[in-house]
Design a protein around this motif. Structure first.
Motif, PDB file in Angstrom:
ATOM      1  N   PRO A  40       0.847  -1.072   0.060  1.00 56.20           N
ATOM      2  CA  PRO A  40       0.111   0.027   0.042  1.00 56.20           C
ATOM      3  C   PRO A  40       0.775   1.234  -0.030  1.00 56.20           C
ATOM      4  CG  PRO A  40       0.020  -0.986   2.290  1.00 56.20           C
ATOM      5  CD  PRO A  40       0.779  -1.931   1.206  1.00 56.20           C
ATOM      6  N   LEU A  41       0.336   2.455  -0.458  1.00 54.45           N
ATOM      7  CA  LEU A  41       0.972   3.458  -0.746  1.00 54.45           C
ATOM      8  C   LEU A  41       0.981   4.167   0.785  1.00 54.45           C
ATOM      9  CD1 LEU A  41      -0.276   5.002  -3.936  1.00 54.45           C
ATOM     10  CD2 LEU A  41       1.710   3.420  -3.509  1.00 54.45           C
ATOM     11  N   SER A  42       2.077   5.048   1.140  1.00 48.89           N
ATOM     12  CA  SER A  42       2.121   5.532   2.327  1.00 48.89           C
ATOM     13  C   SER A  42       2.654   6.899   2.219  1.00 48.89           C
ATOM     14  CB  SER A  42       2.803   4.855   3.425  1.00 48.89           C
ATOM     15  OG  SER A  42       3.862   4.359   2.927  1.00 48.89           O
ATOM     16  N   VAL A  43       2.433   7.896   2.982  1.00 51.45           N
ATOM     17  CA  VAL A  43       3.049   9.188   3.107  1.00 51.45           C
ATOM     18  C   VAL A  43       3.376   9.459   4.463  1.00 51.45           C
ATOM     19  CG1 VAL A  43       2.911  11.638   2.854  1.00 51.45           C
ATOM     20  CG2 VAL A  43       1.765  10.081   1.147  1.00 51.45           C
ATOM     21  N   LEU A  44       4.736   9.779   4.715  1.00 52.91           N
ATOM     22  CA  LEU A  44       5.129   9.731   6.235  1.00 52.91           C
ATOM     23  C   LEU A  44       5.707  11.197   6.357  1.00 52.91           C
ATOM     24  CD1 LEU A  44       6.791   6.255   6.620  1.00 52.91           C
ATOM     25  CD2 LEU A  44       4.362   6.763   6.896  1.00 52.91           C
ATOM     26  N   CYS A  45       5.182  11.866   7.303  1.00 50.72           N
ATOM     27  CA  CYS A  45       5.673  13.380   7.292  1.00 50.72           C
ATOM     28  C   CYS A  45       5.722  13.526   8.926  1.00 50.72           C
ATOM     29  CB  CYS A  45       4.500  14.266   6.732  1.00 50.72           C
ATOM     30  SG  CYS A  45       4.536  14.000   5.119  1.00 50.72           S
ATOM     31  N   PRO A  46       6.048  12.719   9.766  1.00 54.84           N
ATOM     32  CA  PRO A  46       6.075  13.047  11.196  1.00 54.84           C
ATOM     33  C   PRO A  46       7.344  13.947  11.591  1.00 54.84           C
ATOM     34  CG  PRO A  46       7.383  10.927  10.845  1.00 54.84           C
ATOM     35  CD  PRO A  46       6.605  11.400   9.480  1.00 54.84           C
ATOM     36  N   GLY A  47       7.242  15.265  12.224  1.00 51.00           N
ATOM     37  CA  GLY A  47       7.794  16.103  12.827  1.00 51.00           C
ATOM     38  C   GLY A  47       8.771  17.010  11.604  1.00 51.00           C
ATOM     39  N   ALA A  48       7.752  17.080  10.707  1.00 46.83           N
ATOM     40  CA  ALA A  48       8.256  17.921   9.448  1.00 46.83           C
ATOM     41  C   ALA A  48       8.191  19.366   9.545  1.00 46.83           C
ATOM     42  CB  ALA A  48       7.809  17.357   8.222  1.00 46.83           C
ATOM     43  N   SER A  56      -0.654  18.760  -1.609  1.00 43.79           N
ATOM     44  CA  SER A  56       0.010  17.848  -2.703  1.00 43.79           C
ATOM     45  C   SER A  56       0.031  16.258  -2.637  1.00 43.79           C
ATOM     46  CB  SER A  56       1.540  18.278  -3.343  1.00 43.79           C
ATOM     47  OG  SER A  56       2.358  18.354  -2.188  1.00 43.79           O
ATOM     48  N   LEU A  57      -0.717  15.816  -1.684  1.00 45.10           N
ATOM     49  CA  LEU A  57      -0.782  14.417  -1.123  1.00 45.10           C
ATOM     50  C   LEU A  57      -1.336  13.480  -2.256  1.00 45.10           C
ATOM     51  CD1 LEU A  57      -2.384  15.007   2.453  1.00 45.10           C
ATOM     52  CD2 LEU A  57      -0.210  14.315   2.052  1.00 45.10           C
ATOM     53  N   ASP A  58      -0.661  12.386  -2.253  1.00 44.71           N
ATOM     54  CA  ASP A  58      -1.309  11.348  -3.050  1.00 44.71           C
ATOM     55  C   ASP A  58      -2.369  10.915  -2.617  1.00 44.71           C
ATOM     56  OD1 ASP A  58      -1.636   9.216  -4.988  1.00 44.71           O
ATOM     57  OD2 ASP A  58       0.567   8.717  -4.891  1.00 44.71           O
ATOM     58  N   ARG A  59      -3.501  10.956  -3.406  1.00 46.44           N
ATOM     59  CA  ARG A  59      -4.714  10.707  -3.008  1.00 46.44           C
ATOM     60  C   ARG A  59      -5.011   9.191  -2.781  1.00 46.44           C
ATOM     61  NH1 ARG A  59      -6.621  15.081  -0.497  1.00 46.44           N
ATOM     62  NH2 ARG A  59      -5.372  16.838  -1.325  1.00 46.44           N
ATOM     63  N   ARG A  76     -11.911  21.047   5.144  1.00 42.37           N
ATOM     64  CA  ARG A  76     -12.789  20.111   4.155  1.00 42.37           C
ATOM     65  C   ARG A  76     -12.036  19.492   3.202  1.00 42.37           C
ATOM     66  NH1 ARG A  76     -14.635  16.714   2.043  1.00 42.37           N
ATOM     67  NH2 ARG A  76     -16.735  16.329   1.378  1.00 42.37           N
ATOM     68  N   ARG A  77     -11.111  20.210   2.576  1.00 45.12           N
ATOM     69  CA  ARG A  77     -10.510  19.957   1.283  1.00 45.12           C
ATOM     70  C   ARG A  77      -9.141  19.271   1.494  1.00 45.12           C
ATOM     71  NH1 ARG A  77      -9.822  25.425   1.574  1.00 45.12           N
ATOM     72  NH2 ARG A  77      -7.395  26.290   1.836  1.00 45.12           N
ATOM     73  N   ASP A  78      -8.806  19.165   2.700  1.00 49.61           N
ATOM     74  CA  ASP A  78      -7.558  18.672   3.069  1.00 49.61           C
ATOM     75  C   ASP A  78      -7.376  17.097   2.871  1.00 49.61           C
ATOM     76  OD1 ASP A  78      -6.586  20.964   3.868  1.00 49.61           O
ATOM     77  OD2 ASP A  78      -6.780  20.787   6.050  1.00 49.61           O
ATOM     78  N   LEU A  79      -8.347  16.489   3.009  1.00 51.04           N
ATOM     79  CA  LEU A  79      -8.436  15.115   2.912  1.00 51.04           C
ATOM     80  C   LEU A  79      -9.643  14.542   1.976  1.00 51.04           C
ATOM     81  CD1 LEU A  79      -8.074  14.171   6.803  1.00 51.04           C
ATOM     82  CD2 LEU A  79      -6.242  14.079   5.051  1.00 51.04           C
ATOM     83  N   ALA A  80      -9.807  15.242   1.040  1.00 50.85           N
ATOM     84  CA  ALA A  80     -10.916  15.158   0.099  1.00 50.85           C
ATOM     85  C   ALA A  80     -10.382  14.010  -0.998  1.00 50.85           C
ATOM     86  CB  ALA A  80     -11.628  16.366  -0.753  1.00 50.85           C
ATOM     87  N   ASN A  81     -11.280  12.985  -1.382  1.00 49.18           N
ATOM     88  CA  ASN A  81     -10.790  12.054  -2.479  1.00 49.18           C
ATOM     89  C   ASN A  81      -9.799  10.840  -1.774  1.00 49.18           C
ATOM     90  OD1 ASN A  81     -12.651  13.382  -4.005  1.00 49.18           O
ATOM     91  ND2 ASN A  81     -11.308  14.613  -4.720  1.00 49.18           N
ATOM     92  N   MET A  82      -9.619  10.780  -0.528  1.00 52.30           N
ATOM     93  CA  MET A  82      -8.680   9.878  -0.169  1.00 52.30           C
ATOM     94  C   MET A  82      -9.701   8.787   0.315  1.00 52.30           C
ATOM     95  SD  MET A  82      -5.961  12.041   1.535  1.00 52.30           S
ATOM     96  CE  MET A  82      -4.495  10.774   1.638  1.00 52.30           C
TER      97      MET A  82
END
Length: 626
Positions: A40-48, A56-59, A76-82
């Motif tokens: 599965p695809l993952s986006v890791l941004c801890p402590g960034a 620009s998140l990969d949905r 509302r738009r931050d996590l749309a379509n995920m």
């Protein structure tokens, strides 16, 4: 030339005939690590150091970790379509606001971590769309309110709910009771003061319930708690056992907690906070026989009350006991009286009839009940005809009485006859109020030698117009007490209780010595002043007098100035001729001489005796020669 049109026709069909290519992945946000090569695809941004959710998140991501940043809001738009997101971590940010519908597209989400933020409330639409959510972590926020419908979309799937370390004083217990699949429920380190009976009865899969460090004084029995073993689960216990943690609460160890004491316990250090005899003792070291309750005792009730029809009426009833008794009212018709359009029942035992009717008259019954028993008291209400109209400016004056109104005096014959006509309960012969004034009363009671081990006496009293029950602790060797700071013209109900040590159980107990009712003398009231309407006229006369006096002073000053200026007004007076004193210097001759010119400096000479003759000189009106 025929080939060219054929190529032009085949050119648009070429892309359609080719196999579909995978969509181009979105670029990885700055300071983040993205796993996009395999599923599965993952986006890791801890402590960034992020201030907001990267746009620009990969949905297509299935895991998104944004912990330990500075994100203040979820829009509302931050996590749309995920729609494929399974795990979302927003822990340890500064989130204060979550927009309604911010998670509406996350229908596949299994775990949501919002712990360590600054949320103060959770509304009904903020978690909308999380129909497959299993783990919801909301600990270490500032939550003070949780809406009843906040968990509706995930009520059937939620397995882990953590609300610990918040500021919750109340919870939507009915909504929590619908979490049929919840396995772990963390309510510790909040401000919960009570838990309703049966709140967990439908949580059949609950394995751990943590209620430590709240403000619970008692824990009501629940059908869920009948499953054994209960509380701390030792090693080797069945997996279906329920782990209940309730340490760190100010437990009131009375008969209501006997059911909990009878359960087996091997660890945890719960302690009793009250009553005083058990305060600080280890909960599991207190014997079952020491978990006792005291039946209620009615200490105050309203005297017979008469009101005209259409007016409100307040019936009061106070009772003491352990645990604190609950007061209910029964109407003269035998029906339980509760909150309605015409009546309000308050938790302190007061029943208020907003508008009385002739049919409301009769005997109202006050019932005070707790786990040890119940006590009743009757209050008579008389509803008369509506009052006649009264003059608005009518005044009355109480007859004067000699002496100090605060002095203690024996009851007069008039007051004795009034008390004899009072149909209230008779005064106990054991307690007597022998002398009373307007603000003080002397209470006496007999010796209680039949009661062994008396530690002290307790006096409880309250007036018919006051909701506060006053306590006084009296030494064991006293047989009287002077009550001061009473209100004048009021009726008081008073009870004396003996506090002693029960030889059978070794616990502190109370026994009523007796009760009494008395009335303080009315205070002297000044007659209505007949000169009150003339107060404005008096002020006007005083002001006029000040103005007249000021005018007189002004005229006197003008007269004095007029006299000084020789009878002419100050502005028109003719300037008088200048007057000067001319001194002549002679060697003995008399008579005035013209004024000498200004002397010029000269050399010093010998001293000569000179006689100076001075007289007023006025210049002549005739012109003088050169």
């Amino acid at each position: 030339m025929a080939v060219l049109p054929l190529l032009l026709c085949l050119l648009p069909l070429a892309p359609a005939s080719s196999p579909s290519q995978p969509a181009t992945p979105s670029p990885c946000p700055r300071r983040c690590r993205c796993q996009t090569q395999s599923l599965p695809l993952s986006v890791l941004c801890p402590g960034a150091g992020l201030l907001f959710v990267p746009p620009s998140l990969d949905r297509r991501a299935a895991e998104l970790r944004l912990a330990d940043n500075f994100i203040a809001a979820v829009r509302r738009r931050d996590l749309a379509n995920m729609t494929g997101l399974l795990h979302l971590s927003l822990s340890r940010n500064t989130i204060r606001h979550v927009a309604v519908g911010a998670f509406a597209d996350l229908r596949a989400l299994r775990a949501l971590h919002l712990d360590g933020n600054r949320l103060t409330s959770l509304g009904e639409g903020q978690l909308r769309g999380l129909v497959n959510l299993r783990h919801l972590i909301l600990s270490n926020n500032q939550l003070a309110a949780l809406a009843a419908g906040a968990l509706d979309d995930c009520a059937e799937t939620l397995e882990d709910l953590d609300l610990s370390y918040n500021n919750l004083e109340q919870l939507p217990w009915e909504a929590l009771g619908r979490l049929g699949n919840v396995n772990t429920l963390g309510l510790d380190h909040n401000l919960l003061a009570s838990v309703p009976a049966g709140a967990f009865s439908r949580l059949h899969k609950l394995a751990r319930l943590d209620m430590t460090s709240n403000r619970l004084t008692t824990i009501p029995p629940d059908p869920l708690f009948s499953r054994l073993p209960l509380l701390a689960r030792p090693r080797g216990s069945p997996a279906s056992a329920l782990v209940l943690a309730f340490g760190g609460n100010p437990l009131h160890c009375n008969c209501e907690l006997v059911w909990l004491r009878r359960l087996a316990r091997e660890d945890d250090l719960e302690a009793c906070a009250s009553p005083p005899a058990l305060g600080g003792r280890y909960f599991w070291a207190v014997g079952e026989e020491e978990f006792v309750c005291e039946p209620p005792v009615v200490t105050h009730r309203s005297p017979p009350l008469a009101v005209p029809a259409g007016r409100p009426a307040a019936l009061r009833c106070r009772a003491v006991g352990d645990p604190e008794p609950r007061v209910r009212w029964v109407s003269p018709q035998g029906r339980l009286v509760g909150n309605s359009s015409r009546a309000r029942a308050f938790p302190n035992g007061t029943l208020e009839l907003l508008v009385t009717e002739p049919g409301d008259g009769g005997i109202f019954t006050c019932i005070a009940a707790n786990a040890a028993g119940e006590a009743t008291a009757a209050v008579e209400l008389t509803v008369g005809p509506p009052p006649p109209p009264q003059l608005a400016n009518s005044t009355s004056c109480d007859p004067p009485r000699d002496g100090d109104p605060d002095a203690l005096t024996p009851p007069s014959a008039a007051s004795a006859s009034a008390k004899a006509a009072d149909p209230g309960p008779p005064t106990d012969r054991g307690v007597q109020v022998t002398e009373h004034g307007a603000t003080a009363a002397l209470v006496q009671w007999p010796d209680q030698r039949p009661i062994p081990g008396i530690r002290m006496y307790q006096i409880q009293y309250n007036s018919s117009a006051d909701d506060i029950l006053v306590y006084r602790m009296i030494p064991a060797d006293s047989r009287s007490f002077l009550l001061s700071d009473l209100a004048s013209g009021r009726t008081y109900d008073l009870c004396v209780l003996a506090v002693y040590e029960d030889s059978a159980t070794g616990l502190t107990a109370t026994r009523p010595v007796g009760c009494a009712r008395f009335s303080t003398e009315p205070a002297l009231r000044p007659c209505g002043s007949p000169h009150a309407p003339f107060l404005g006229g008096t002020m006007i006369i005083a002001l006029g007098g000040v103005i007249v006096a000021s005018v007189l002073v002004f005229i006197f000053v003008l007269l004095m100035r007029y006299k000084v200026h020789g009878g002419q007004p100050p502005g028109k007076a003719k300037a008088p001729a200048p007057v000067s004193s001319v001194c002549s210097q002679t060697n003995g001759a008399l008579g005035p001489t013209p004024a000498p010119p200004a002397p010029e400096p000269a050399a010093p000479r010998a001293h000569t005796v000179v006689q100076l003759d001075c007289e007023p000189w006025r210049p002549s009106h005739e012109p003088t020669g050169p």
